[in-house]
Design a protein around this motif. Structure first.
Motif, PDB file in Angstrom:
ATOM      1  N   LEU A 165      53.179 -15.295 -22.743  1.00 31.31           N
ATOM      2  CA  LEU A 165      51.916 -14.630 -22.750  1.00 31.31           C
ATOM      3  C   LEU A 165      52.086 -13.412 -21.917  1.00 31.31           C
ATOM      4  O   LEU A 165      51.276 -12.373 -22.091  1.00 31.31           O
ATOM      5  CB  LEU A 165      50.930 -15.689 -22.167  1.00 31.31           C
ATOM      6  N   GLU A 166      52.867 -13.309 -21.064  1.00 29.09           N
ATOM      7  CA  GLU A 166      53.060 -11.965 -20.486  1.00 29.09           C
ATOM      8  C   GLU A 166      53.273 -10.979 -21.127  1.00 29.09           C
ATOM      9  O   GLU A 166      52.788  -9.949 -20.890  1.00 29.09           O
ATOM     10  CB  GLU A 166      54.021 -12.166 -19.080  1.00 29.09           C
ATOM     11  N   ALA A 167      54.121 -11.255 -22.243  1.00 28.31           N
ATOM     12  CA  ALA A 167      54.517 -10.104 -23.201  1.00 28.31           C
ATOM     13  C   ALA A 167      53.046  -9.694 -23.818  1.00 28.31           C
ATOM     14  O   ALA A 167      53.066  -8.482 -24.362  1.00 28.31           O
ATOM     15  CB  ALA A 167      55.441 -10.644 -24.280  1.00 28.31           C
ATOM     16  N   LEU A 168      51.980 -10.420 -23.961  1.00 26.76           N
ATOM     17  CA  LEU A 168      50.952 -10.142 -24.723  1.00 26.76           C
ATOM     18  C   LEU A 168      49.941  -9.443 -23.563  1.00 26.76           C
ATOM     19  O   LEU A 168      48.640  -8.996 -23.795  1.00 26.76           O
ATOM     20  CB  LEU A 168      50.128 -11.314 -25.232  1.00 26.76           C
ATOM     21  N   GLY A 169      49.922  -9.815 -22.451  1.00 24.22           N
ATOM     22  CA  GLY A 169      49.333  -9.125 -21.245  1.00 24.22           C
ATOM     23  C   GLY A 169      48.272 -10.216 -20.863  1.00 24.22           C
ATOM     24  O   GLY A 169      47.089  -9.748 -20.403  1.00 24.22           O
ATOM     25  N   VAL A 170      48.308 -11.519 -21.396  1.00 24.75           N
ATOM     26  CA  VAL A 170      47.076 -12.498 -20.964  1.00 24.75           C
ATOM     27  C   VAL A 170      47.525 -13.725 -20.432  1.00 24.75           C
ATOM     28  O   VAL A 170      48.781 -14.045 -20.270  1.00 24.75           O
ATOM     29  CB  VAL A 170      46.426 -12.865 -22.503  1.00 24.75           C
ATOM     30  N   GLN A 223      42.672 -17.076 -21.029  1.00 27.49           N
ATOM     31  CA  GLN A 223      42.381 -15.762 -22.058  1.00 27.49           C
ATOM     32  C   GLN A 223      42.848 -16.056 -23.479  1.00 27.49           C
ATOM     33  O   GLN A 223      42.394 -15.816 -24.235  1.00 27.49           O
ATOM     34  CB  GLN A 223      43.085 -14.692 -21.492  1.00 27.49           C
ATOM     35  N   TYR A 224      44.324 -16.765 -23.530  1.00 29.80           N
ATOM     36  CA  TYR A 224      44.555 -16.908 -24.895  1.00 29.80           C
ATOM     37  C   TYR A 224      44.061 -17.887 -25.591  1.00 29.80           C
ATOM     38  O   TYR A 224      43.734 -17.872 -26.986  1.00 29.80           O
ATOM     39  CB  TYR A 224      46.391 -17.479 -24.739  1.00 29.80           C
ATOM     40  N   VAL A 225      43.692 -18.896 -25.036  1.00 31.25           N
ATOM     41  CA  VAL A 225      42.785 -19.892 -25.737  1.00 31.25           C
ATOM     42  C   VAL A 225      41.398 -19.474 -26.362  1.00 31.25           C
ATOM     43  O   VAL A 225      41.316 -19.710 -27.421  1.00 31.25           O
ATOM     44  CB  VAL A 225      42.433 -21.155 -24.605  1.00 31.25           C
ATOM     45  N   VAL A 226      41.045 -18.309 -25.465  1.00 28.38           N
ATOM     46  CA  VAL A 226      39.625 -17.768 -25.927  1.00 28.38           C
ATOM     47  C   VAL A 226      40.244 -16.892 -27.143  1.00 28.38           C
ATOM     48  O   VAL A 226      39.211 -16.921 -28.188  1.00 28.38           O
ATOM     49  CB  VAL A 226      39.053 -16.828 -24.830  1.00 28.38           C
ATOM     50  N   GLU A 275      47.074 -10.579 -32.446  1.00 26.24           N
ATOM     51  CA  GLU A 275      47.286 -11.902 -33.109  1.00 26.24           C
ATOM     52  C   GLU A 275      48.538 -11.743 -33.802  1.00 26.24           C
ATOM     53  O   GLU A 275      49.425 -12.771 -33.846  1.00 26.24           O
ATOM     54  CB  GLU A 275      46.069 -12.010 -33.991  1.00 26.24           C
ATOM     55  N   GLU A 276      48.952 -10.551 -34.246  1.00 26.07           N
ATOM     56  CA  GLU A 276      50.253 -10.230 -35.012  1.00 26.07           C
ATOM     57  C   GLU A 276      51.617 -10.745 -34.068  1.00 26.07           C
ATOM     58  O   GLU A 276      52.551 -11.359 -34.337  1.00 26.07           O
ATOM     59  CB  GLU A 276      50.224  -9.155 -35.585  1.00 26.07           C
ATOM     60  N   LYS A 277      51.325 -10.127 -32.799  1.00 21.42           N
ATOM     61  CA  LYS A 277      52.458 -10.491 -31.876  1.00 21.42           C
ATOM     62  C   LYS A 277      52.347 -11.920 -31.323  1.00 21.42           C
ATOM     63  O   LYS A 277      53.383 -12.543 -30.974  1.00 21.42           O
ATOM     64  CB  LYS A 277      52.126  -9.542 -30.445  1.00 21.42           C
ATOM     65  N   ALA A 278      51.225 -12.569 -31.172  1.00 22.98           N
ATOM     66  CA  ALA A 278      51.225 -13.876 -30.919  1.00 22.98           C
ATOM     67  C   ALA A 278      51.705 -14.821 -31.738  1.00 22.98           C
ATOM     68  O   ALA A 278      51.799 -16.124 -31.458  1.00 22.98           O
ATOM     69  CB  ALA A 278      49.663 -14.147 -30.130  1.00 22.98           C
ATOM     70  N   LYS A 279      51.673 -14.616 -33.129  1.00 23.62           N
ATOM     71  CA  LYS A 279      51.974 -15.617 -34.063  1.00 23.62           C
ATOM     72  C   LYS A 279      53.044 -16.492 -34.036  1.00 23.62           C
ATOM     73  O   LYS A 279      53.131 -17.595 -34.552  1.00 23.62           O
ATOM     74  CB  LYS A 279      51.988 -14.944 -35.587  1.00 23.62           C
TER      75      LYS A 279
END
Length: 150
Positions: free
Chosen positions: A31-36, A40-43, A106-110
């Protein structure tokens, strides 16, 4: 110890606590790679499923306390990941809407769920066990919510 029922090894709550903390630690570098953060990720996951929902519905969907959710939403708004809009019929209701930045995230998180699963030793736990655990935890959470509502 005189009471067997008080041993940590006999507590389901302690096992759930350890598992929850451990999973959150496994998520952290992903999640650090997303900055969340994880909450916050759950939201964001909830909004990726259903964009433009009320704060009330977001609270229900995520099971996050309304007070804590308000601070998460405020932060995500500040980071330009969501917009907070007033409902046209009832200005007191707030609608939460993803920004383009969040949609790109979202694309980065998939791949995060798969990366997390792959980080686990499949000699210790496999996909079938994880699916069974989800069903058991759903039942546990349902039973807890029923007990709390009495």
């Amino acid at each position: 110890m005189s009471y067997e029922q008080l041993k940590l090894d006999n507590q389901i709550c302690h096992r759930l606590y350890l598992a929850s903390n451990g999973l959150t630690r496994l998520y952290r570098p992903l999640l650090e790679a997303l900055g969340v953060t994880y909450p916050q990720y759950v939201v964001l996951m909830a909004l990726w499923e259903e964009d433009r929902i009320t704060m009330k519905d977001l609270s229900i969907k995520t099971s996050i306390d309304k007070g804590f959710l308000a601070s998460l939403v405020k932060y995500l708004d500040k980071e330009n990941l969501i917009e907070i809009l007033s409902d046209e019929q009832d200005k007191r209701k707030k609608i939460i809407k993803l920004t383009e930045k969040a949609k790109l995230l979202e694309e980065k998180a998939k791949d995060i769920p798969l990366k997390l699963i792959c980080s686990l030793d499949d000699d210790k736990i496999n996909i079938e066990q994880i699916e069974e655990l989800k069903k058991i935890l759903d039942n546990v959470n349902f039973a807890i919510n029923e007990a709390l509502s009495k």
